[in-house]
Design a protein around this motif. Structure first.
Motif, PDB file in Angstrom:
ATOM      1  N   VAL A   1       0.738  -1.220   0.016  1.00 43.41           N
ATOM      2  CA  VAL A   1      -0.180  -0.009   0.170  1.00 43.41           C
ATOM      3  C   VAL A   1       0.904   1.232   0.023  1.00 43.41           C
ATOM      4  CG1 VAL A   1      -1.625   1.356   1.349  1.00 43.41           C
ATOM      5  CG2 VAL A   1      -1.903  -0.986   1.011  1.00 43.41           C
ATOM      6  N   LYS A   2       1.846   1.156   0.693  1.00 45.45           N
ATOM      7  CA  LYS A   2       2.818   2.204   0.674  1.00 45.45           C
ATOM      8  C   LYS A   2       3.248   2.546  -0.578  1.00 45.45           C
ATOM      9  CE  LYS A   2       7.651   3.174   2.424  1.00 45.45           C
ATOM     10  NZ  LYS A   2       8.847   2.706   3.314  1.00 45.45           N
ATOM     11  N   ALA A   3       3.767   1.493  -1.461  1.00 48.39           N
ATOM     12  CA  ALA A   3       4.153   1.772  -2.604  1.00 48.39           C
ATOM     13  C   ALA A   3       3.238   2.133  -3.361  1.00 48.39           C
ATOM     14  CB  ALA A   3       4.632   0.357  -3.423  1.00 48.39           C
ATOM     15  N   ARG A   4       1.970   1.980  -3.481  1.00 51.72           N
ATOM     16  CA  ARG A   4       1.030   2.731  -4.242  1.00 51.72           C
ATOM     17  C   ARG A   4       0.776   4.103  -3.831  1.00 51.72           C
ATOM     18  NH1 ARG A   4      -2.565  -0.250  -7.384  1.00 51.72           N
ATOM     19  NH2 ARG A   4      -4.254   1.181  -6.754  1.00 51.72           N
ATOM     20  N   ALA A   5       0.753   4.410  -2.668  1.00 51.20           N
ATOM     21  CA  ALA A   5       0.705   5.546  -2.066  1.00 51.20           C
ATOM     22  C   ALA A   5       1.868   6.675  -2.553  1.00 51.20           C
ATOM     23  CB  ALA A   5       0.770   5.754  -0.697  1.00 51.20           C
ATOM     24  N   LEU A   6       3.150   6.076  -3.136  1.00 52.97           N
ATOM     25  CA  LEU A   6       4.229   6.710  -3.563  1.00 52.97           C
ATOM     26  C   LEU A   6       4.170   7.004  -4.971  1.00 52.97           C
ATOM     27  CD1 LEU A   6       6.989   5.477  -0.947  1.00 52.97           C
ATOM     28  CD2 LEU A   6       6.088   7.875  -1.135  1.00 52.97           C
ATOM     29  N   SER A   7       3.549   5.901  -5.698  1.00 54.00           N
ATOM     30  CA  SER A   7       3.864   5.776  -6.912  1.00 54.00           C
ATOM     31  C   SER A   7       3.125   6.730  -7.741  1.00 54.00           C
ATOM     32  CB  SER A   7       3.210   4.437  -7.444  1.00 54.00           C
ATOM     33  OG  SER A   7       3.160   4.340  -8.892  1.00 54.00           O
ATOM     34  N   ALA A   8       4.130   7.380  -8.774  1.00 52.71           N
ATOM     35  CA  ALA A   8       3.709   8.682  -9.648  1.00 52.71           C
ATOM     36  C   ALA A   8       2.816   8.072 -10.674  1.00 52.71           C
ATOM     37  CB  ALA A   8       4.696   9.420 -10.108  1.00 52.71           C
ATOM     38  N   LYS A   9       2.898   6.734 -11.002  1.00 54.88           N
ATOM     39  CA  LYS A   9       2.230   6.103 -12.174  1.00 54.88           C
ATOM     40  C   LYS A   9       0.580   6.054 -11.815  1.00 54.88           C
ATOM     41  CE  LYS A   9       3.560   2.176 -13.448  1.00 54.88           C
ATOM     42  NZ  LYS A   9       3.897   0.674 -13.583  1.00 54.88           N
ATOM     43  N   LEU A  10       0.091   6.226 -10.509  1.00 53.79           N
ATOM     44  CA  LEU A  10      -1.161   6.171 -10.001  1.00 53.79           C
ATOM     45  C   LEU A  10      -1.665   7.518 -10.089  1.00 53.79           C
ATOM     46  CD1 LEU A  10      -0.878   3.361  -7.484  1.00 53.79           C
ATOM     47  CD2 LEU A  10      -1.339   3.231  -9.987  1.00 53.79           C
ATOM     48  N   SER A  11      -3.071   7.721 -10.272  1.00 46.56           N
ATOM     49  CA  SER A  11      -3.600   8.717 -10.068  1.00 46.56           C
ATOM     50  C   SER A  11      -3.845   9.052  -8.837  1.00 46.56           C
ATOM     51  CB  SER A  11      -4.993   8.619 -10.725  1.00 46.56           C
ATOM     52  OG  SER A  11      -5.898   7.723  -9.925  1.00 46.56           O
ATOM     53  N   ALA A  12      -4.074  10.467  -8.671  1.00 48.94           N
ATOM     54  CA  ALA A  12      -4.127  10.924  -7.017  1.00 48.94           C
ATOM     55  C   ALA A  12      -5.387  10.187  -6.280  1.00 48.94           C
ATOM     56  CB  ALA A  12      -4.628  12.418  -7.241  1.00 48.94           C
ATOM     57  N   PRO A  13      -6.677   9.819  -6.735  1.00 48.64           N
ATOM     58  CA  PRO A  13      -7.521   9.120  -6.063  1.00 48.64           C
ATOM     59  C   PRO A  13      -6.986   7.776  -5.674  1.00 48.64           C
ATOM     60  CG  PRO A  13      -8.648  10.383  -8.027  1.00 48.64           C
ATOM     61  CD  PRO A  13      -7.021  10.436  -7.867  1.00 48.64           C
ATOM     62  N   GLN A  14      -6.178   7.098  -6.604  1.00 45.41           N
ATOM     63  CA  GLN A  14      -5.698   5.759  -6.321  1.00 45.41           C
ATOM     64  C   GLN A  14      -4.850   6.086  -5.300  1.00 45.41           C
ATOM     65  OE1 GLN A  14      -4.493   4.804 -10.258  1.00 45.41           O
ATOM     66  NE2 GLN A  14      -5.980   3.130 -10.358  1.00 45.41           N
ATOM     67  N   ARG A  15      -3.962   6.945  -5.278  1.00 45.46           N
ATOM     68  CA  ARG A  15      -2.778   7.317  -4.261  1.00 45.46           C
ATOM     69  C   ARG A  15      -3.717   7.564  -2.849  1.00 45.46           C
ATOM     70  NH1 ARG A  15       1.812  10.765  -6.769  1.00 45.46           N
ATOM     71  NH2 ARG A  15       2.850  10.113  -4.686  1.00 45.46           N
ATOM     72  N   LYS A  16      -4.545   8.231  -2.954  1.00 43.14           N
ATOM     73  CA  LYS A  16      -5.082   8.761  -1.695  1.00 43.14           C
ATOM     74  C   LYS A  16      -6.119   7.565  -0.952  1.00 43.14           C
ATOM     75  CE  LYS A  16      -8.564  12.163   0.174  1.00 43.14           C
ATOM     76  NZ  LYS A  16      -9.477  11.027   1.032  1.00 43.14           N
ATOM     77  N   LEU A  17      -6.573   6.895  -1.931  1.00 42.79           N
ATOM     78  CA  LEU A  17      -7.245   5.292  -1.441  1.00 42.79           C
ATOM     79  C   LEU A  17      -6.144   4.379  -0.514  1.00 42.79           C
ATOM     80  CD1 LEU A  17      -9.586   3.756  -1.241  1.00 42.79           C
ATOM     81  CD2 LEU A  17      -8.601   2.355  -3.083  1.00 42.79           C
ATOM     82  N   ALA A  18      -4.814   4.489  -1.257  1.00 43.43           N
ATOM     83  CA  ALA A  18      -3.800   3.955  -0.492  1.00 43.43           C
ATOM     84  C   ALA A  18      -3.345   4.581   0.941  1.00 43.43           C
ATOM     85  CB  ALA A  18      -2.593   3.767  -1.241  1.00 43.43           C
ATOM     86  N   LEU A  19      -3.272   5.687   0.915  1.00 48.70           N
ATOM     87  CA  LEU A  19      -3.137   6.606   2.086  1.00 48.70           C
ATOM     88  C   LEU A  19      -4.039   6.159   3.089  1.00 48.70           C
ATOM     89  CD1 LEU A  19      -0.826   8.971   2.669  1.00 48.70           C
ATOM     90  CD2 LEU A  19      -2.751  10.528   2.301  1.00 48.70           C
ATOM     91  N   ASP A  20      -5.503   6.441   2.701  1.00 52.80           N
ATOM     92  CA  ASP A  20      -6.415   6.066   3.717  1.00 52.80           C
ATOM     93  C   ASP A  20      -6.302   4.442   4.308  1.00 52.80           C
ATOM     94  OD1 ASP A  20      -7.135   8.574   3.086  1.00 52.80           O
ATOM     95  OD2 ASP A  20      -9.108   7.904   1.963  1.00 52.80           O
ATOM     96  N   THR A  21      -6.019   3.727   3.262  1.00 54.30           N
ATOM     97  CA  THR A  21      -5.628   2.273   3.667  1.00 54.30           C
ATOM     98  C   THR A  21      -4.838   2.209   4.914  1.00 54.30           C
ATOM     99  OG1 THR A  21      -6.213   1.378   1.563  1.00 54.30           O
ATOM    100  CG2 THR A  21      -5.139  -0.003   3.112  1.00 54.30           C
TER     101      THR A  21
END
Length: 928
Positions: free
Chosen positions: A691-711
């Protein structure tokens, strides 16, 4: 398949396979169970002795005694009401036949039983001998009650909020007790020398409080249901199981403690039990104050819930679900966790938190009360499946025709019965103004309850008052009315039901009245095989609700009877499969084979029912089923996701590991949205690095990264906090601000042991010693240059008002513009009287909106900051005018004081004239 962790849906189980499984299931369910290895004895947990809370009000000798004969009652003229085309409303009964009707029920003879509230709150003791349960009847069939008498009156009865009638058993909800009166001689009058009185359950907190115990009602499964508000309860059922359901509302001593079923419940709740008080279960929780609910013959449950501030709702209840008013430990109300940018409706029911089920129709301010569900009767097929919910704050009975939508329901609201079509309301908390009272007759309709009568008509009780909410009543006459809504020209024909014959019992089971059906259910079940042909015949009834009632009963009448519902389990109609599955589950037994087969059902509603059935099933038996159910999640159906998450309770880590294994090592950045959401819902510790990798990934959209952050934010582990810190280091990230908010918020609660403040400084993210603060001070308003009476004399120009309202956007949001600081103005004016809107502009300090109290912070170096505290811990997050946010270290604060004036600028400070304010009011009264 690469990049998709949740695999394609498997084909449905073939009918022949499911038929074979049902044959096994039905035999197993009613056969003797093989002995299981003895479980190690768990330590006996001492049950705290329940000490009833002191009544909020006690009898005051200064309160004048109520004289029923001297009261001059009042009721509204039926010409004021608007009901659907083809229906008409009439007065069925009014004072002095009844007074202050808080709740009502209908018996098999069409009599209406009323729980009266003459002694409501500040008027405790007004009825010196206590409140009454009253019986009303139309003996000559002219459509109006002509007889009324008291069934029971006791000093202990202080505005009981519920009455239910099951043949000659009358159940009264009177906090702290559920009281059962048995009318042994059936004379409709309680005589303690002949009849029986029993306290069935006790331990519900706060007598004389709207947020306490509410009415009992029957479900199609033969169980009794009831709700309790967030005052709390610690009760023990007749099986010896204790339930501890507290919250931060009254800070109950047992808040956050497990109940004997192993689960933590908080806030208001819905429960069910067997009619003898055994085997209680909590079905939904974390409400504010659900006044009443319904369970229809398909087994679908709906409820309403009160606002705090305006976010009242009517919702579909998923078994085991939380509605999010408090934190999961019950100690924090929703405001403490409201995130930047969230609306009240989203924040109040925690709709962006994992573990909160969809709130349904959130309609704003109000004060909801009774509910019912129309399945058959006088209104005809057009209204079959009609859900009704009383709304005292808005002078209306709302109508819904719920439509299945995946695992949830679409709830489209309309006014079924109202006296107020203006959209302007008075005498309710959400309108504003502590002294706000109704002064026009069309705003005095306060529908306290709604029922379907034994004759199939709709009956609505009216409390009738200038005020609702705030624990107030102002009507010294205690007037009350029961209205009947039926087709034009309707002639009531009360059914003659005898519970002594099979025919009479079938007639009862077919009744439009919920609790009458229950009595038929019980009698038919007691007859056993003798009633089997008649019950089986109902399976072919053209009304699907009546046919469904037979399914629930057959499932509980033995193996031979349960086999007769086999065609329903194999039907092409998803509703039939769902009812059959629910009925078999309610009947009990070993159903694991059935769960396995139905996990592949084509209906999301059926699969979600399988999911919630897995909640207390160990992973060894449920894991395969839960993985199968996850594969069929479409990434969009929140109700389905929450039902599945409930099924994963206590085994989240094991389920997630099995799901990840099924994905064959898919990289975190390539997860499907469905799997990312499933991970968010489960938030296991093992997922932190991915989940941390997804939150840090510039490949993902802001909503996808925010979902990871909330996780991460909902993962209770130091590794999650460290991952959040890693995200916060990137100050250019689109989710940097969210990460900072989470870190500061969590440092005050779930992560308070992880030294967040120290780590923020050590890692160079936020240094409280180096932070630069600025003074932001709201100037005092001074005496207004504009008077309310001057504004009210003027005619407003809405077009000009649309331009002037732009001056408000430095504090408010409207039409998609402005700052989230003060309350949103979008649509606010539509439900407000002109004088309330004008007064709020002229002098916003006169009535500060819920949750927008200001704080003055004085720092040790002399800075002064006026604003709202969004989070409080080692660091305060303070938002000030213009939306400017500052992070204020606690150690730099010299003094903190609650402000007695509003943070909003007055009309004079904004340079508005009386005409300007009139123009803005005109605009807000029509702005969508």
């Amino acid at each position: 398949m690469r990049g998709k962790l949740l695999v394609e849906t498997a084909p449905m189980l073939r009918p022949t396979t499911a038929l074979a499984l049902l044959a096994v299931v039905t035999v197993t369910a009613f056969a003797a169970k093989p002995e299981k290895p003895a479980r190690p004895e768990k330590p006996v947990r001492p049950v705290k002795e329940f000490v009833p809370a002191k009544p909020a009000f006690t009898a005051d000798p200064a309160v004048p005694a109520f004289d029923e004969k001297a009261a001059v009652p009042v009721h509204l003229d039926t010409s004021m009401f608007k009901v659907p085309e083809g229906l008409e409303i009439s007065v069925w009964a009014t004072s002095p036949m009844l007074f202050n009707p808080a709740n009502m029920d209908v018996d098999h003879a069409g009599r209406i039983w009323v729980a009266e509230g003459i002694n409501y709150r500040r008027n405790s003791g007004r009825s010196r001998e206590g409140d009454a349960i009253r019986v009303l009847q139309d003996t000559d069939g002219d459509g109006k009650a002509d007889e009324s008498h008291v069934f029971v009156r006791e000093k202990e009865l202080e505005c009981p909020l519920g009455v239910a009638v099951f043949d000659n058993v009358i159940v009264v909800s009177n906090t702290p007790n559920i009281i059962v009166y048995t009318d042994v001689d059936r004379d409709l009058k309680f005589d303690p020398s002949v009849d029986k009185r029993e306290v069935l359950l006790s331990g519900f907190e706060q007598p004389q409080h709207d947020h306490s115990l509410h009415s009992v009602y029957a479900g199609p499964d033969g169980r009794w249901y009831f709700s309790n508000g967030n005052c709390g309860a610690q009760f023990t059922d007749k099986s010896g199981n204790t339930f501890r359901i507290g919250s931060g509302y009254l800070n109950n001593t047992y808040v956050g403690e497990k109940s004997d079923d192993g689960h933590v419940y908080v806030g208001g709740f819905t429960a069910s039990m067997e009619p003898n008080g055994h085997n209680a279960r909590v079905l939904g929780f974390n409400y504010r104050n659900s006044y009443e609910g319904v369970k229809n013959s398909f087994g679908n449950m709906f409820l309403n819930d009160n606002d705090d501030p305006p976010a009242c709702r009517v919702s579909h209840l998923i078994e085991g679900g939380s509605f999010g008013f408090f934190s999961r430990d019950g100690k924090r109300q929703w405001r403490a966790d409201k995130r930047p940018g969230q609306t009240t409706a989203i924040a109040e029911w925690r709709q962006e938190d994992p573990g909160s089920i969809p709130a349904g129709d959130v309609y704003g301010g109000g004060a909801p009360t009774g509910m019912c569900y129309y399945e058959n009767g006088a209104l005809g097929d057009k209204w079959k499946g009609l859900l009704l919910s009383c709304e005292t704050g808005r002078n209306v009975v709302f109508g819904y025709l719920p439509k299945l939508d995946g695992a949830g329901f679409k709830l489209e609201r309309f006014d079924f019965c109202t006296t107020n079509t203006t959209g302007v309301f008075k005498g309710s908390d959400f309108v504003g103004g502590k002294d706000n009272m109704s002064d026009e007759s069309h705003t005095l309709f306060r529908p306290s309850d709604v029922c379907v009568g034994a004759d199939g008509a709709i009956y609505v009780s009216d409390w009738f008052d200038k005020r609702t909410g705030g624990h107030m009543d102002t009507d010294e006459t205690c007037s009350g009315t029961i209205y009947r809504i039926a087709p034009k020209g309707f002639k009531a024909q009360q059914p003659k039901i005898s519970y002594d014959t099979t025919e009479g019992q079938i007639a009862a089971l077919k009744s439009p009245a919920t609790n009458v059906r229950h009595s038929g259910f019980v009698k038919l079940k007691e007859q056993g095989e003798k009633s089997l042909p008649a019950v089986t015949a109902l399976l072919n009834d053209e009304n699907p609700y009546i046919a469904a009632r037979a399914v629930w009963l057959l499932a509980q009448m033995g193996e031979k009877a349960s086999l007769r519902i086999r065609p329903w389990l194999e039907s092409d109609d998803a509703d039939k499969r769902l009812v059959a599955f629910r009925a078999l589950r309610a009947a009990g037994g070993d159903l694991l084979d059935l769960y396995n087969s139905m996990a592949a059902d084509g209906s999301a509603a059926v699969r979600s029912e399988v999911a919630v059935a897995m909640r207390d099933v160990p992973f060894a038996q449920s894991g395969k089923i839960l993985v199968e159910l996850a594969k069929r999640y479409n990434g969009k159906d929140r109700s389905y996701l929450e039902a599945w998450g409930i099924g994963c309770t206590g085994k989240e880590a094991e389920v997630w590991a099995a799901l990840k294994k099924a994905g064959n090592g898919t990289a975190a950045e390539d997860w499907s949205d469905a799997f990312a959401q499933a991970t968010w819902r489960l938030h296991p510790v093992a997922a932190v690095e991915d989940v941390k990798a997804r939150a840090l990934s510039a490949k993902l959209s802001a909503p996808q990264r925010k979902l990871a952050l909330d996780t991460l934010a909902f993962t209770q582990d130091p590794s999650a906090a460290n991952a959040m810190l890693a995200v916060a280091k990137d100050k250019e990230s689109p989710i940097h601000g969210d990460a900072m908010w989470w870190l500061i918020n969590r440092s005050t609660n779930d992560w308070n042991e992880y030294n967040i403040a120290g780590e923020l400084k050590a890692q160079g993210i936020f240094d409280p010693d180096a932070i630069k603060l600025v003074t932001i001070e709201i100037p005092p308003a001074g005496e207004s240059l504009v008077k309310l009476e001057d504004v009210l004399k003027l005619k407003g120009d809405a077009k000009n008002g649309s331009s002037l309202v732009v001056r408000c956007v430095m504090c408010h949001q409207i039409n998609g513009q402005g700052v989230e600081f003060g309350p949103s103005l979008q649509g606010w004016g539509l439900s407000q009287p002109t004088d309330i809107i004008a007064q709020a502009i002229i002098d916003p300090s006169k009535d500060i909106a819920h949750g927008f109290d200001g704080v003055e912070i004085l720092t040790k170096d002399g800075l002064k900051i006026h604003g709202m505290v969004l989070a409080e811990g080692d660091v305060f997050i303070v938002r000030s005018m213009g939306g400017q946010t500052q992070f204020v270290p606690r150690k730099r604060i010299a003094n903190r004081t609650k402000m007695t004036r509003s943070l909003m600028l007055s009309g004079s400070q904004l340079g508005l004239t009386a005409q300007d304010i009139a123009d803005i009011v005109a605009y807000m009264r029509q702005a969508e």
